[in-house]
Scaffold this active site. Structure first.
Site, mmCIF file in Angstrom:
data_model
loop_
_atom_site.group_PDB
_atom_site.id
_atom_site.type_symbol
_atom_site.label_atom_id
_atom_site.label_comp_id
_atom_site.label_asym_id
_atom_site.label_seq_id
_atom_site.Cartn_x
_atom_site.Cartn_y
_atom_site.Cartn_z
ATOM 1 N N HIS A 1 7.592 9.836 0.476
ATOM 2 C CA HIS A 1 8.163 8.533 0.295
ATOM 3 C C HIS A 1 8.817 8.376 -0.802
ATOM 4 O O HIS A 1 8.531 9.118 -1.695
ATOM 5 C CB HIS A 1 7.004 7.431 0.570
ATOM 6 C CG HIS A 1 6.152 7.378 1.612
ATOM 7 N ND1 HIS A 1 6.737 6.608 2.609
ATOM 8 C CD2 HIS A 1 5.126 7.991 2.081
ATOM 9 C CE1 HIS A 1 5.848 6.823 3.702
ATOM 10 N NE2 HIS A 1 4.853 7.616 3.283
ATOM 11 N N HIS B 1 0.137 5.100 4.360
ATOM 12 C CA HIS B 1 -1.098 5.512 3.566
ATOM 13 C C HIS B 1 -1.360 4.455 2.314
ATOM 14 O O HIS B 1 -2.439 3.890 2.162
ATOM 15 C CB HIS B 1 -0.859 6.935 2.893
ATOM 16 C CG HIS B 1 -1.256 7.835 3.577
ATOM 17 N ND1 HIS B 1 -0.364 8.467 4.914
ATOM 18 C CD2 HIS B 1 -2.279 8.710 3.773
ATOM 19 C CE1 HIS B 1 -1.215 9.372 5.527
ATOM 20 N NE2 HIS B 1 -2.280 9.637 4.867
#
Ligand SMILES: CC(C)=CCC/C(C)=C/COP(=O)(O)O
Length: 283
Positions: free
Chosen positions: A246, A204
């Site tokens: 993440h 992303h």
């Protein structure tokens, strides 16, 4: 195992006293048999070194004496001199990783509904969707199809190329690095590839950085919209960590990688002529 049995000339806690001052020892050169005893003792008493010796040296894990004479007390094997001394880069990397894990855990406040900011999770997931590959690919393909000017088609084709390139490059890096996603992540993302079980780098973040640069360079001109684009890029990155998807370094590296990917798109840029040739082949 070479463990110099120098007499304890240091303090009670084991730290050495070298005439009131410390001496610097090379971190890369092997320990020499002619080294002064106090230097050898210092290496043996350093807890970090001792841990590394125990955990990292295959020679020690096997517990065997080596033919180079360490077991027989004839001095250390050459390679031990390197292994005994953790390098500055190694220590810095381990420290950075430890900070990364600690900070990422602290920031993962939307990792699940019960988290401290659990109520914001739906909003974060909406931002996640806005940076997902499918809407971007579908949007670029649709705009390419609908565009009736050569310039518009050229821009959309190159955006499409950039998006595909991003998927490939991120997939390769994820498959090579194979860093697991944080333990607190809930794997409830929509439409993922198998490499997406790995977290480094954040796909992303790469997409947001690349598309952000692309939009600023080719589409968005008005200042408020430019600010909005930058804000969106930042939010996509932040949401990855808040959602617990993440670690911070995955996102930071992702931003850098996406930034560089845009340079690649510029280098590969498909001209209207190439585009016409391609379309001619397809028709
Ligand atoms: C299915 C398609 C076209 C893209 C997958 C996009 C995706 C889910 C990437 C993973 O992103 P993170 O590495 O940031 O979690």
């Amino acid at each position: 195992m070479h463990s110099p049995k120098a007499k304890n000339t240091g303090r009670r806690d084991g730290s050495p006293v070298l005439g009131g001052s410390f001496e610097f020892v090379s971190l890369t050169k092997p320990v020499n048999r002619s080294s002064p005893r106090h230097l050898l003792q210092r290496q043996g008493s350093d807890p970090t070194t001792a841990r590394l010796r125990a955990s990292e040296s295959p020679l020690r894990r096997r517990g065997s004496g080596s033919s180079t004479g360490s077991a027989s007390g004839q001095g250390p094997p050459e390679e031990d001199g390197i292994r005994l001394n953790p390098s500055l880069i190694g220590i810095s990397l381990s420290s950075l990783l430890a900070i990364d894990l600690w900070l990422s855990k602290r920031l993962s406040v939307c990792a699940c509904e019960d988290s401290s900011w659990g109520s914001v999770r739906p909003l974060m997931k909406l931002i996640e969707v806005s940076g997902h590959g499918i809407p971007w690919l579908a949007g670029a393909a649709y705009s390419l199809y609908k565009s009736d000017t050569a310039a518009g088609q050229e821009v959309m084709l190159n955006l499409l190329v950039g998006l595909l390139l991003d998927l490939i490059l991120v997939g390769i890096v994820k498959a090579v690095v194979r860093r697991r996603r944080p333990a607190h992540n809930q794997m409830d993302m929509f439409a993922t590839f198998s490499v997406d079980r790995y977290s480094f780098p954040s796909g992303h973040a790469t997409r947001a950085a690349m598309c952000g640069r692309f939009l600023l360079a080719h589409l968005v001109l008005a200042a408020p919209l430019r600010v909005l684009v930058l804000l969106w890029v930042g939010l996509v990155g932040l949401s990855r960590v808040l959602l617990g998807r993440h670690n911070v370094t995955d996102v930071l590296f992702g931003f850098w990688m996406g930034y560089c990917q845009y340079n690649l798109v510029e280098i590969l840029w498909f001209s209207p002529q190439t585009l016409q040739g391609l379309l001619g082949h397809l028709a």
